[in-house]
Write an enzyme that holds these catalytic residues in place. Sequence first.
Site, short mmCIF file in Angstrom:
data_model
loop_
_atom_site.label_atom_id
_atom_site.label_comp_id
_atom_site.label_asym_id
_atom_site.label_seq_id
_atom_site.Cartn_x
_atom_site.Cartn_y
_atom_site.Cartn_z
N ASP A 244 0.82 -1.21 0.00
CA ASP A 244 0.00 0.00 0.00
C ASP A 244 0.86 1.27 0.00
OD1 ASP A 244 -1.30 -2.31 1.17
OD2 ASP A 244 -2.95 -1.01 1.76
N HIS B 272 -1.10 4.51 -0.46
CA HIS B 272 -2.11 5.36 0.17
C HIS B 272 -1.81 6.85 0.09
CE1 HIS B 272 -5.24 2.81 1.68
NE2 HIS B 272 -4.37 1.97 2.24
N ASP C 97 -4.12 -0.22 -3.40
CA ASP C 97 -4.28 0.89 -2.46
C ASP C 97 -3.24 1.98 -2.74
OD1 ASP C 97 -6.38 -0.51 -1.41
OD2 ASP C 97 -5.68 -0.47 0.65
N ASP D 45 -6.18 7.31 -1.48
CA ASP D 45 -6.98 7.44 -0.25
C ASP D 45 -6.07 7.61 0.96
OD1 ASP D 45 -9.57 7.49 -1.18
OD2 ASP D 45 -9.87 5.34 -0.99
N ARG D 46 -6.66 8.21 2.01
CA ARG D 46 -5.97 8.50 3.27
C ARG D 46 -4.94 9.60 3.09
NH1 ARG D 46 -8.76 6.92 7.75
NH2 ARG D 46 -9.05 4.68 7.89
N ASN E 160 -8.55 -2.77 -2.41
CA ASN E 160 -9.93 -2.47 -2.02
C ASN E 160 -10.22 -0.97 -2.04
OD1 ASN E 160 -8.16 -2.50 0.42
ND2 ASN E 160 -10.03 -1.83 1.45
N HIS E 161 -9.17 -0.13 -2.03
CA HIS E 161 -9.39 1.32 -2.08
C HIS E 161 -9.48 1.85 -3.50
CE1 HIS E 161 -9.40 3.05 2.03
NE2 HIS E 161 -8.93 1.86 2.32
N HIS F 263 -3.88 -8.25 -3.35
CA HIS F 263 -3.93 -7.21 -2.32
C HIS F 263 -4.39 -7.75 -0.98
CE1 HIS F 263 -4.21 -3.27 -0.55
NE2 HIS F 263 -5.42 -3.57 -0.13
N ARG G 194 -12.94 -7.01 9.34
CA ARG G 194 -13.31 -5.81 8.60
C ARG G 194 -14.80 -5.78 8.25
NH1 ARG G 194 -8.41 -3.69 6.27
NH2 ARG G 194 -6.69 -5.17 6.44
N HIS H 116 -2.46 -4.75 2.33
CA HIS H 116 -3.77 -4.55 2.95
C HIS H 116 -3.76 -4.27 4.44
CE1 HIS H 116 -8.09 -4.78 2.86
NE2 HIS H 116 -8.22 -5.99 3.34
#
Length: 482
Positions: free
Chosen positions: A225, A227, A254, A257-258, A286-287, A335, A383, A410
């Site tokens: 990730d 991010h 990923d 995001d964030r 997943n993002h 991922h 999750r 992840h």
Amino acid sequence: MAKCADDRKEEAEKYKFTANEHFKNQRYNLAIEFYSKAIENYPDEAIYHGNRSFAYLRTECFGYALTDATKAIELDKNYVKGYYRRASAYMSLGKYKMAVKDYENVVRVRPFDKDAKLKMTECQKVVQMLLFQKAIAVDDKKSVADSINLDAMTIEDNYNGPALEDGKVTEKFVVELMEHYKEERKLHKKYAYKILLDIKVYFEQQPTLVDVSIPDDSKFTVCGDIHGQFYDLMNIFKLNGLPSTSNPYLFNGDFVDRGSFSIECIFTLFSFKLLYPDHFFMSRGNHESVTMNQMYGFEGEVRSKYTSQMGDLFTEVYNWLPLCHCLNNKVLVMHGGLFSEDSVSLDDIRKTQRNRQPPEEGIMCELLWSDPMPGTGRAVSKRGVGLQFGADITKKFLDFNNLDYIIRSHEVKDAGYEVAHAGLCITVFSAPNYCDTMGNKGAFITLRGDTMEPKYVVYAAVEHPPVKPMAYASSPLLRLFS
């Protein structure tokens, strides 16, 4: 001698106090540990479950957060924070209608609570927006990509940033782009749109599972990730060299995001993919999905730096990202993780239809969302999406598909990576000090084609401009989590 109820409650309160201190200092896993001890001593206290729910929300264990919040409400139907926590968990899981019901419960209990009314109203707006989008959607809707008119976009005379050469990404362009981004400047929208249109065409032609061949004497790098942490991405390239035909990379989902430099990350990565299509690889995380992008900042960032139309185009591109890669027929890289069925083959993955938003179950969902766990068997996902799988599940999958081990991402890991399931399941996470709060290291993995033995490079976070994580997540969705 067994402790009396008062003694157990007193000890539980001490654990809660310690947990609260850890929470204040953003040590959420330690907070969870001590809230759990409080619950073990005195399980009938709603506050302990509610507080642990909040800590689980911070660590993105939304399934566990939902369970704890529900337990807190069962213990005390007037425990308002329980409804808040559960509503946040529902929102994180995309269950917006359920979240509305919880905010309505809060308003019933506290009719003069302005914050509760505001959040209920905002949540209702999200539900109405989604219903409207569903109502106007048609199956044969023209794609956003088909509606883009590049010829109508002009390059202003005062633009002095990187430029595509004859509409193509070159090495010079990518190097200049990275320097441009380091100076906190923006790529011209015409070039940004051209990159997205070209990468969409490329990914449409790729399989769901990409087979990668690594020569015996060659190095191959796998990153987890990112991010939106652009300056840490630049540090990876500083430590390990820029991508090239002799220095191939795989980025394992990923990308956005964030972190609040997601645009810079994704255009850098897409540019390298166009420049070195056979030596630079990208898997979907997943993002790379609408719900996550709405919630965690990417949609707002795209809208702020470009247009909402570009956000829709990103969605179309993400839908075509491959779901996993198989390295030298020995190592599968995805991922998330493995599956609810033992009989999933690589051919089953190859046949999976990926041009869509991630479903809530099945092969695609589990590739993007599942997590390994200690022990054996399968368990409900922490999750709330996908599942948790034990060492025996990993071994069965590898034996069934004649593979050596899996690499996945992840999950934040303190050291940047973790080796689990007797070396058969490796997690790599490449965003150090995730969200500027977690204090974790980042890592990437290097392999040689002849041995395929993983080597780990661990690094700390580097400084970045004073823009906070999720700075662009200023929509009603963000306020629902405050």
